[in-house]
Design a protein around this motif. Structure first.
Motif, short mmCIF file in Angstrom:
data_model
loop_
_atom_site.label_atom_id
_atom_site.label_comp_id
_atom_site.label_asym_id
_atom_site.label_seq_id
_atom_site.Cartn_x
_atom_site.Cartn_y
_atom_site.Cartn_z
N ALA A 141 63.92 -31.93 -27.30
CA ALA A 141 64.87 -31.35 -27.49
C ALA A 141 64.78 -30.02 -27.55
O ALA A 141 64.73 -29.40 -26.59
CB ALA A 141 66.37 -31.54 -27.65
N LEU A 142 63.97 -29.82 -29.09
CA LEU A 142 63.41 -28.56 -29.05
C LEU A 142 61.97 -28.27 -28.63
O LEU A 142 61.83 -27.47 -28.09
CB LEU A 142 63.26 -28.84 -31.00
N GLY A 143 60.94 -29.34 -28.33
CA GLY A 143 60.54 -28.89 -27.67
C GLY A 143 60.16 -28.37 -26.69
O GLY A 143 59.07 -27.39 -26.27
N SER A 151 77.11 -33.18 -28.99
CA SER A 151 76.82 -33.06 -27.49
C SER A 151 75.57 -32.91 -26.83
O SER A 151 75.25 -31.82 -27.80
CB SER A 151 78.83 -32.06 -26.85
N GLN A 152 74.84 -34.16 -26.50
CA GLN A 152 73.48 -33.46 -26.07
C GLN A 152 73.16 -32.82 -25.76
O GLN A 152 72.68 -32.09 -25.00
CB GLN A 152 73.29 -34.61 -25.95
N PRO A 153 74.16 -32.60 -24.17
CA PRO A 153 74.00 -31.22 -23.82
C PRO A 153 73.72 -29.92 -23.79
O PRO A 153 73.31 -28.98 -23.52
CB PRO A 153 75.13 -31.60 -21.83
N ILE A 154 74.89 -29.99 -24.57
CA ILE A 154 75.43 -28.23 -25.12
C ILE A 154 74.78 -27.90 -26.13
O ILE A 154 73.61 -26.80 -26.66
CB ILE A 154 76.80 -28.34 -25.97
N PHE A 155 74.23 -28.82 -27.13
CA PHE A 155 72.60 -28.90 -27.85
C PHE A 155 71.62 -28.89 -27.21
O PHE A 155 71.16 -27.36 -27.66
CB PHE A 155 72.48 -29.85 -28.30
N MET A 156 71.74 -28.64 -26.04
CA MET A 156 70.14 -28.42 -25.39
C MET A 156 69.83 -27.22 -25.06
O MET A 156 69.11 -26.47 -24.74
CB MET A 156 69.54 -29.85 -24.42
N VAL A 157 70.96 -26.84 -24.32
CA VAL A 157 71.09 -25.58 -23.60
C VAL A 157 71.23 -24.16 -24.70
O VAL A 157 70.65 -23.56 -24.23
CB VAL A 157 73.00 -25.72 -22.71
N ALA A 158 71.82 -25.07 -26.21
CA ALA A 158 71.93 -23.93 -27.19
C ALA A 158 70.48 -23.54 -27.27
O ALA A 158 70.19 -22.89 -27.68
CB ALA A 158 73.03 -24.06 -28.36
#
Length: 398
Positions: free
Chosen positions: A256-258, A303-310
Motif C-alpha cells: 500500500a505504501l509503495g 479498512s484496507q481500501p480506506i488505508f490505501m486511499v488515505a
C-alpha cells in the motif's frame, strides 16, 4: 477619481538553452541524495524497531536526529551558497555521506547511532541547501522542485515497499547500504551537468517588490512549509506501525505504501505540467482539501481500501504542495539563498513531526496523533493561502 496603484510584477527570465527537464532531473538526484532517508523514514523507523529492537521513542529519535542535523546543515547553507563552488563542495560532502552511511551499518547502540545520524544530517542538509540554491535560479523553480518530488516519491515508493521486507533477511544494515549507494550514483551523475548552468534572475525583479510585502510573503510561505512538513511526517514516520495497530498485514502495508508513493508522484507531475498557468491559490485550495480528507481517513485504517486511499490522497498532495511553496519562496529571491532557507525550515518541520509523534504515541495513541497532524495541516493551509494570494498578485500566470 484616484486610480488603484498597480501591483509590482515579477517578470520571467528567459530560459537558457540548457535549462530544461533533463537538467532539473540531474539536480533532483543531487538534492535527493542528501536526504533520501526522509523519503524512506517509515522503513528506517520500522527497521530499527524490528532489526535492532529499538523502542518507538528510540527509533523516532534516530530519525529526528538525522533530520534536525539536516536542518542545521541547511541553515549553514544559507550563509555559504554564495561563497563556495557547488561542484567541489558536493563532491566532498557526498564522499563524507557515504562514509557515515557505511559506518552506521555496524552501530547497535541507540545513543551512538543518534549522534552519528545527526552528523550525517548536518552534512546532508548542507549538500541539499547548495543544490536548492542552484535550482532556485533556474527558469521555472516550481517545475524544478516538481521534478525533485517526482524522483523522491518514485524512489521512496521502492524503499517503503521493499526495505521492510528485506530487514528481517539482512538486518537493519540494508537501510544504510541503500543510502550509500544512492549517494554514489548522485556523485557520478554530476559529470553529466554542464559547467555553464544558468544566470541569476535580475536584481531588478527583487527591487520591483516592496520590501515589506516581500517579507510578509516569505514568512507566510516558510510557516506554511514548516507546518505542512511536520503534520505529514508525524504520520508518515509511524505509518507502518499505524497499519499494524489496525491489524493490517505487513505485506499489505508495504504494498500500500509503495503504490501510494508512486501514485503520489502524480501530484508533482501536475506541478511540472501546470506551472503557474492557474496561479497558485486555486491549486493549493484543492490540494489542502484532499489532504484533510486523506488524513482523516486514517481514523479508519482497519479498512484496507480506506488505508490505501488515505495514503494515496496524502501522497499526491504532499508532492503537489511542496513544489509550489518552494516556488513561491524562490520567486522572491534572485540569489537562491531563500530557497536554502526554505530547505532549513522544511527539514525542521520534517524533524519535528517524528519527534512529536513519538512522544504523543505512548501506548499507540494513534487517534491523538491523527488529530494533531490535522491541526498542523489546517494552520499550514491558512498561511499557504495568504502567501499564494500575494504571490499571484505579484506574478502573472505563465
Amino acid at each position: 477619481m484616484s486610480e488603484t496603484p498597480a501591483q509590482p510584477v515579477i517578470e520571467a527570465t528567459p530560459a537558457l538553452a540548457i535549462d530544461g527537464f533533463w537538467l532539473y532531473l540531474l539536480f533532483a538526484l543531487l538534492a535527493t541524495a542528501g536526504f533520501f532517508y526522509i523519503n524512506i523514514m517509515a522503513a528506517i523507523v520500522d527497521g530499527l524497531i524490528t532489526g535492532l529492537d529499538f523502542s518507538n521513542a528510540q527509533a523516532g529519535m534516530v530519525g529526528s536526529a538525522n533530520i534536525y542535523g539536516a536542518s542545521v546543515g541547511a541553515l549553514c547553507a544559507v550563509f555559504v551558497v554564495r561563497r563556495v563552488e557547488w561542484r567541489p563542495a558536493l563532491v566532498i560532502l557526498f564522499s563524507l555521506l557515504m562514509a557515515i552511511d557505511l559506518a552506521s551499518t555496524v552501530i547497535r547502540d541507540p545513543t551512538v547511532l543518534i549522534a552519528v545520524r545527526a552528523v550525517h544530517g548536518l552534512i546532508g542538509g548542507l549538500s541539499v541547501g547548495i543544490a536548492y540554491s542552484v535550482m532556485a535560479r533556474l527558469n521555472s523553480p516550481d517545475r524544478a522542485f516538481g521534478v525533485l518530488l517526482v524522483l523522491q516519491f518514485g524512489l521512496g515508493g521502492l524503499g517503503v515497499m521493499y526495505l521492510p521486507l528485506l530487514v528481517p533477511l539482512y538486518g537493519a544494515q540494508i537501510l544504510f547500504f541503500v543510502l550509500a549507494t544512492l549517494t554514489a550514483i548522485a556523485l557520478v551523475s554530476m559529470l553529466a551537468i554542464p559547467k555553464r548552468l544558468c544566470k541569476n534572475r535580475s536584481r531588478a525583479e527583487l527591487e520591483a517588490i516592496p520590501a515589506s510585502y516581500r517579507k510578509l510573503t516569505v514568512i507566510l510561505s516558510l510557516l506554511a512549509l514548516f507546518l505542512f512538513q511536520a503534520g505529514n511526517m508525524a504520520l508518515a514516520a509511524f505509518i507502518i506501525r499505524l497499519g499494524e495497530h489496525a491489524h493490517l498485514t505487513r505485506d499489505f502495508i508495504g504494498q500500500a505504501l509503495g503504490w501510494a508513493t508512486w501514485i503520489g508522484a502524480a501530484g508533482a507531475g501536475l506541478v511540472i505540467f501546470m506551472g503557474t498557468r492557474f496561479g497558485r491559490l486555486r491549486p493549493l485550495i484543492a490540494a489542502f482539501l484532499l489532504t484533510f480528507a486523506g488524513t482523516a481517513g486514517f481514523f479508519w485504517s482497519e479498512s484496507q481500501p480506506i488505508f490505501m486511499v488515505a495514503n494515496v490522497g496524502t501522497a499526491i498532495t504532499w508532492s503537489f504542495v511542496v513544489p509550489y511553496l518552494f516556488g513561491m519562496i524562490s520567486r522572491l529571491d534572485p540569489t537562491g539563498r531563500l530557497a536554502a532557507l526554505g530547505g532549513f525550515v522544511s527539514k525542521c518541520g520534517l524533524a519535528s513531526g517524528p519527534l512529536v509523534a513519538g512522544l504523543l504515541l505512548g501506548e499507540d495513541n494513534f487517534d491523538l496523533l491523527i488529530w494533531v497532524a490535522m491541526a498542523a495541516l489546517a494552520l499550514s493551509s491558512l498561511a499557504a493561502f495568504a502567501a499564494a494570494r500575494q504571490v499571484d498578485q505579484l506574478e502573472p500566470a505563465t
